[in-house]
Design a protein around this motif. Sequence first.
Motif, PDB file in Angstrom:
ATOM      1  N   THR A   1       4.683  -0.098   3.976  1.00 30.28           N
ATOM      2  CA  THR A   1       3.693   0.391   4.930  1.00 30.28           C
ATOM      3  C   THR A   1       3.715  -0.494   6.173  1.00 30.28           C
ATOM      4  OG1 THR A   1       1.939  -1.039   4.078  1.00 30.28           O
ATOM      5  CG2 THR A   1       2.215   1.131   3.024  1.00 30.28           C
ATOM      6  N   GLU A   2       3.069   0.012   7.231  1.00 30.09           N
ATOM      7  CA  GLU A   2       2.971  -0.791   8.452  1.00 30.09           C
ATOM      8  C   GLU A   2       2.228  -2.096   8.188  1.00 30.09           C
ATOM      9  OE1 GLU A   2       3.931  -1.420  12.442  1.00 30.09           O
ATOM     10  OE2 GLU A   2       4.576   0.137  11.046  1.00 30.09           O
ATOM     11  N   GLN A   3       1.182  -2.020   7.363  1.00 30.22           N
ATOM     12  CA  GLN A   3       0.418  -3.224   7.020  1.00 30.22           C
ATOM     13  C   GLN A   3       1.310  -4.254   6.335  1.00 30.22           C
ATOM     14  OE1 GLN A   3      -2.511  -3.427   8.758  1.00 30.22           O
ATOM     15  NE2 GLN A   3      -3.685  -3.873   6.903  1.00 30.22           N
ATOM     16  N   ALA A   4       2.095  -3.794   5.376  1.00 30.84           N
ATOM     17  CA  ALA A   4       2.967  -4.705   4.631  1.00 30.84           C
ATOM     18  C   ALA A   4       4.033  -5.319   5.536  1.00 30.84           C
ATOM     19  CB  ALA A   4       3.619  -3.977   3.469  1.00 30.84           C
ATOM     20  N   LYS A   5       4.542  -4.533   6.481  1.00 35.92           N
ATOM     21  CA  LYS A   5       5.554  -5.058   7.404  1.00 35.92           C
ATOM     22  C   LYS A   5       4.948  -6.146   8.293  1.00 35.92           C
ATOM     23  CE  LYS A   5       8.201  -0.746   7.625  1.00 35.92           C
ATOM     24  NZ  LYS A   5       8.586   0.397   8.485  1.00 35.92           N
ATOM     25  N   LEU A   6       3.731  -5.925   8.760  1.00 37.75           N
ATOM     26  CA  LEU A   6       3.069  -6.934   9.574  1.00 37.75           C
ATOM     27  C   LEU A   6       2.802  -8.188   8.749  1.00 37.75           C
ATOM     28  CD1 LEU A   6       0.525  -4.654  11.495  1.00 37.75           C
ATOM     29  CD2 LEU A   6       2.524  -5.831  12.463  1.00 37.75           C
ATOM     30  N   GLY A   7       2.423  -7.976   7.478  1.00 36.07           N
ATOM     31  CA  GLY A   7       2.207  -9.106   6.588  1.00 36.07           C
ATOM     32  C   GLY A   7       3.483  -9.888   6.344  1.00 36.07           C
ATOM     33  N   ALA A   8       4.616  -9.184   6.237  1.00 37.59           N
ATOM     34  CA  ALA A   8       5.898  -9.859   6.033  1.00 37.59           C
ATOM     35  C   ALA A   8       6.229 -10.755   7.226  1.00 37.59           C
ATOM     36  CB  ALA A   8       7.002  -8.831   5.818  1.00 37.59           C
ATOM     37  N   LEU A   9       5.931 -10.277   8.431  1.00 38.39           N
ATOM     38  CA  LEU A   9       6.191 -11.097   9.617  1.00 38.39           C
ATOM     39  C   LEU A   9       5.360 -12.379   9.574  1.00 38.39           C
ATOM     40  CD1 LEU A   9       6.304  -8.358  12.409  1.00 38.39           C
ATOM     41  CD2 LEU A   9       8.223  -9.577  11.369  1.00 38.39           C
ATOM     42  N   ARG A  10       4.095 -12.260   9.183  1.00 41.76           N
ATOM     43  CA  ARG A  10       3.243 -13.451   9.070  1.00 41.76           C
ATOM     44  C   ARG A  10       3.779 -14.383   7.984  1.00 41.76           C
ATOM     45  NH1 ARG A  10      -0.465 -14.074  13.308  1.00 41.76           N
ATOM     46  NH2 ARG A  10      -1.300 -12.035  13.854  1.00 41.76           N
ATOM     47  N   PHE A  11       4.265 -13.805   6.910  1.00 41.32           N
ATOM     48  CA  PHE A  11       4.753 -14.577   5.769  1.00 41.32           C
ATOM     49  C   PHE A  11       6.005 -15.374   6.143  1.00 41.32           C
ATOM     50  CE2 PHE A  11       7.153 -15.265   1.905  1.00 41.32           C
ATOM     51  CZ  PHE A  11       6.208 -15.502   0.925  1.00 41.32           C
ATOM     52  N   PHE A  12       6.948 -14.741   6.833  1.00 39.95           N
ATOM     53  CA  PHE A  12       8.248 -15.359   7.094  1.00 39.95           C
ATOM     54  C   PHE A  12       8.315 -16.153   8.395  1.00 39.95           C
ATOM     55  CE2 PHE A  12       9.568 -11.991   4.100  1.00 39.95           C
ATOM     56  CZ  PHE A  12      10.268 -12.767   3.199  1.00 39.95           C
ATOM     57  N   ARG A  13       7.462 -15.848   9.356  1.00 42.33           N
ATOM     58  CA  ARG A  13       7.534 -16.558  10.625  1.00 42.33           C
ATOM     59  C   ARG A  13       6.940 -17.957  10.525  1.00 42.33           C
ATOM     60  NH1 ARG A  13       5.793 -11.679  14.823  1.00 42.33           N
ATOM     61  NH2 ARG A  13       7.913 -10.872  15.146  1.00 42.33           N
TER      62      ARG A  13
END
Length: 221
Positions: A1-13
């Motif tokens: 989902t869009e939410q999960a993709k945004l969360g992945a960016l926060r997680f990996f950045r």
Amino acid sequence: TEQAKLGALRFFRGVNDGGANCVQCHRGDAFTNERATAIGFPQVGPGMGDGADGTADFGRQRASGQAADRFKFRTPSLLNVELTPPWGHSGHTDDLFDVVRHYVLPEETFGAQLQGRTWCALPSFVATPGCNSTFNAVAANTSEAFARVQQLRFEAPADAMPGVNTFEFSPTVNGQIQAFLRTLTDPCLRDRACFGRWIPRPDEAPDEHQLNATDASGRPL
């Protein structure tokens, strides 16, 4: 989902790029570097016999005997983390929101947990006699554990959880990271009829040492 993709960016950045740098420790196929790290989770429960009064848990130091390992705990895998509460080395919370928030606002998070004695209401602690009376020891040990985090952030940053820019975070961002973490769940593990195919029945056990786990009502887990 869009939410999960945004969360992945926060997680990996990294922190300088607006992320939480979770990947500093939770990396690789299993989302763990298998190292021991100081993260300052609340020191709840009866303790492990460490400290002046035996109510603390010194973590990795108990195995290594090295003072440098005090309050460090092995980084767990995040695969299927959604399905494995309670979280923390002592199982201090069953709220994934609180776990994520701890990495951003640890003082605020464990302050609220300590004041509310929230862990005392969890199934793993509800039967513990005098749980509420342990507040002073829990508060003192938790403060010492987090002081260790702050010390290592300067002396050995790789051995402590990253310091995160709190202005970059909000409940919305917390929800995004949780959404990403839920993508690490194997759908089969939501249904015992699915994963149960790999659990030997008691009569199929390869030896007499199989642990046949049940809940309080005797139903297989």
